[in-house]
Design an enzyme around this catalytic site. Structure first.
Site, mmCIF file in Angstrom:
data_model
loop_
_atom_site.group_PDB
_atom_site.id
_atom_site.type_symbol
_atom_site.label_atom_id
_atom_site.label_comp_id
_atom_site.label_asym_id
_atom_site.label_seq_id
_atom_site.Cartn_x
_atom_site.Cartn_y
_atom_site.Cartn_z
ATOM 1 N N CYS A 2 11.306 -12.266 -8.730
ATOM 2 C CA CYS A 2 11.089 -13.687 -9.031
ATOM 3 C C CYS A 2 11.117 -14.522 -7.752
ATOM 4 O O CYS A 2 11.616 -14.081 -6.727
ATOM 5 C CB CYS A 2 12.186 -14.209 -9.942
ATOM 6 S SG CYS A 2 12.427 -13.208 -11.395
ATOM 7 N N LYS A 596 -4.024 0.121 -5.288
ATOM 8 C CA LYS A 596 -2.633 0.212 -5.753
ATOM 9 C C LYS A 596 -2.562 0.655 -7.209
ATOM 10 O O LYS A 596 -1.624 1.326 -7.605
ATOM 11 C CB LYS A 596 -1.978 -1.163 -5.568
ATOM 12 C CG LYS A 596 -0.486 -1.210 -5.802
ATOM 13 C CD LYS A 596 0.298 -0.717 -4.615
ATOM 14 C CE LYS A 596 1.780 -0.664 -4.867
ATOM 15 N NZ LYS A 596 2.451 0.339 -4.017
HETATM 16 C C1 F6R Z 1 0.941 6.783 -3.111
HETATM 17 C C2 F6R Z 1 0.624 6.055 -4.305
HETATM 18 C C3 F6R Z 1 -0.142 6.747 -5.390
HETATM 19 C C4 F6R Z 1 0.487 6.382 -6.738
HETATM 20 C C5 F6R Z 1 -0.356 6.961 -7.882
HETATM 21 C C6 F6R Z 1 0.275 6.668 -9.229
HETATM 22 O O1 F6R Z 1 1.661 6.011 -2.215
HETATM 23 O O2 F6R Z 1 0.991 4.926 -4.426
HETATM 24 O O3 F6R Z 1 -0.170 8.120 -5.211
HETATM 25 O O4 F6R Z 1 1.772 6.912 -6.782
HETATM 26 O O5 F6R Z 1 -1.642 6.398 -7.861
HETATM 27 O O6 F6R Z 1 0.463 5.305 -9.404
HETATM 28 P P1 F6R Z 1 1.512 4.739 -10.452
HETATM 29 O O7 F6R Z 1 2.875 5.117 -9.996
HETATM 30 O O8 F6R Z 1 1.275 3.268 -10.472
HETATM 31 O O9 F6R Z 1 1.170 5.403 -11.768
#
Ligand code: F6R
Length: 601
Positions: A2, A596
């Site tokens: 926040c 991301k």
């Molecule tokens: C590496 C990275 C990616 C994520 C993957 C899964 O630094 O960020 O390998 O870990 O794309 O993403 P989430 O955790 O958001 O499901």
């Protein structure tokens, strides 16, 4: 994470645009709802808040037209209570005389809420921020001044937080904004005819560059022409000269670090402390533990970095809690294991974003089997949160940099915490010590990690080897290196190396071994296979005389046991990748081709 901002002006006037401007400057911290409150010279409070992005909520509620002498704005990143209009901040006290916001977690808010209800107060939301207003209300109702009521309330509030609160009383010494720092950031700005206070600098700098940084355990009262800084404990006034901040806005957002990745790496002790606090007080943890301990078989499912955390999590559950648990990559789980699940099984879906399509695809095929669906996620309000039978948040705040760092560490912290709660082997962990061990590891490995990065940098392909618990760590270190240096790095089991990849070793070829203390003797065998062929072994391990004798470089971890060494071993690996990335002229926050959140198959 926040963000809060408050301002006091000499004359009543339009404040809405100032508050919206400040909110936009806080937005990089991440949020799901936004709210503004203004108080005019007669003490009338105007409060508007809702779920959504600043500009869309502003369009609906017209923050811009809000007028007053004092104003507060809050951006909420949900941890307690879903993102909703009633859980959005600011909050009012029972009679609408006080208005306040907070940033951080009030970990005892469930018990405080029961107390407030028993005292006959009107509690309107499930959000922990409302507790700060009622905690102050309790003492104001007993005749305390605002300053004394806030000091007393701070004794009742547990957790890491910062708050801003104001009363509609415009008589006497009030007509002020009051703010407390207790674990979360808080900075005061001093301008001509106005003072302001905020979670961080970017929202203050367009108004003034004369700033005062608060320390934990301090509170500040703001009027248009002066501030009063005091210690919470005894009310003693503190004299502190303002400093003049001369750097730009981008530097302010990065909190003095060159990149968000570096900032997020260094936020890890704090992020872990907040998560541990949260877990220790959360009513969701017992439900989650019940589901885990009653499962016939546990599957930990994720992708990328989250999958590496799954590998470590499953190993913790096997070894510590004696519960059969397997890590599986999400698409592979969909194709091979999901069809054989039964309602006796439980699947822990792990995702920072909570939106990864591969993970949601796997979840979809689990639903008809009746197996329990458990979510571990950072983004509250994400699809994974809504689709889980039970979920736990990682409580990391917003992770801006593409490479996941603090969310990985908190995933591992969370799994170790849960396994420790169900422990049947070994000694219980002292959780109060963990944030300090993380901090100590960051400090003690900083320089050696930089040296290791210099050794590895000339190579464009390399190996990181782990064994047992540390296999997931080696694989995560290798992924971090690939992502932000564009070199190839394979993370694998050290005992597998002799079954083929050993042929890559030549004179001076560096290989990194990540070792937890109980595996040191076995790892020495694997190190020797490399060393006797001219390779250059580098170890990341707790101090061990035998290991040290067999490697060229040693990155020592604090002297902690198997489980915690596994947790902190990733820190020097994050630092190595970061330094190599910089050396190679790559922006580690935004590596090419990556995003991301991956919402595609
Ligand atoms: C590496 C990275 C990616 C994520 C993957 C899964 O630094 O960020 O390998 O870990 O794309 O993403 P989430 O955790 O958001 O499901």
């Amino acid at each position: 994470m926040c963000g809060i901002f408050g301002i006091v002006k000499e004359h009543e006037g339009p404040l809405g645009e100032t508050l919206v401007g400040a909110a936009r400057r806080l937005a990089y911290r991440g949020y799901d709802s936004v709210g503004c409150a203004t108080i005019d010279a007669s003490g009338k409070i105007d409060l508007r808040k809702d779920v959504g992005k600043i500009d869309e909520v502003n369009e609906r509620l017209n923050f811009n037209e809000m007028r007053g002498q004092r104003g507060i704005v809050q951006l909420r990143w949900a941890t307690f209570g879903s993102p909703s209009q009633e859980n959005a901040q600011p909050h009012l006290d029972s009679d609408g005389d006080l208005v306040g916001v907070h940033n951080g977690n009030i970990v005892n808010h469930v018990s405080l809420r029961d107390r407030f209800l028993a005292e006959g107060m009107t509690v309107r939301s499930a959000n922990d921020g409302e507790s700060i207003v009622h905690a102050v209300e309790h003492y104001v109702d007993r005749g305390e001044t605002m300053v004394d009521a806030i000091r007393a309330a701070a004794q009742d509030l547990q957790g890491d937080y910062a708050l801003i609160i104001a009363s509609n009383d415009v008589t006497g010494s009030d007509g002020a904004l009051h703010a407390v720092k207790s674990g979360s950031g808080l900075v005061v700005g001093i301008a001509d005819g106005a003072t302001c206070v905020s979670s961080d600098l970017p929202s203050i700098l367009p108004i003034t560059n004369k700033i005062i940084r608060l320390q934990d355990g301090e509170m500040v009262s703001l009027w248009p022409d002066r501030i009063e800084l005091r210690r919470l404990s005894d009310g003693e006034i503190i004299e502190r000269e303002p400093e003049v901040f001369t750097e730009g806005m981008e530097a302010a957002e990065k909190g003095g670090y060159a990149h968000f990745m570096e900032k997020e790496i260094h936020e890890q002790p704090k992020a872990a402390a907040e998560l541990i606090h949260w877990l220790s007080a959360s009513p969701f943890v017992p439900q989650f533990l019940d589901a885990l301990s009653s499962a016939r078989h546990l599957y930990f499912v994720g992708c990328g970095t989250s999958y590496h955390a799954c590998m470590i999590g499953a190993a913790y559950f096997n070894r510590i809690a004696n519960i059969p648990a397997s890590p599986v990559l999400a698409p592979q789980f969909t194709e091979t294991l999901a069809p054989i699940l039964t309602s006796d099984d439980a699947v822990v879906f792990v995702s920072q974003s909570g939106e990864t399509k591969d993970v949601l695809n796997a979840l979809k095929v689990v639903r008809p089997t009746g197996a329990k669906i458990l979510g571990v996620l950072n983004v509250i309000g994400s699809a994974l949160m809504h689709l889980s039978d039970h979920y736990l948040p990682l409580a990391c705040g917003y992770e801006i940099s593409v490479p996941a760092t603090k969310t990985f560490l908190n995933q591992v912290v969370l799994f170790l915490y849960l396994a420790d709660k169900l422990r049947v082997h070994g000694a219980k962990i002292d959780w109060d010590e963990i944030p300090e061990i993380i901090e100590r590891t960051l400090v003690s490995t900083k320089e050696v990690a930089r040296e290791a990065a210099n050794i590895l940098n000339p190579y464009d392909e390399m190996y990181y080897l782990g064994y047992g618990l540390t296999l997931g760590v080696a694989m995560e270190g290798a992924l971090k290196l690939k992502e932000i240096t564009y070199a190839h790095c394979e993370g694998m089991l050290s005992s597998e190396f002799k079954h083929g990849p050993l042929s890559a070793v030549h004179d001076g070829y560096p290989i990194l071994f990540v070792t937890a203390p109980d595996d040191a003797a076995m790892m020495v065998n694997h190190i020797n296979e490399v060393a006797c062929r001219g390779g250059r072994p580098i170890a990341i391990a707790c101090e061990d005389g035998l290991l040290r004798k067999h490697v060229r470089e040693y990155i020592p971890l604090p002297d902690v046991g198997q489980e915690i060494a596994t947790l902190v071993a990733v820190l020097p690996l994050q630092l190595i990748s970061y330094h190599m990335s910089i050396e190679r002229g790559i922006d580690p926050d935004f590596p090419r081709n990556l995003s991301k959140t991956l919402t595609v198959d």
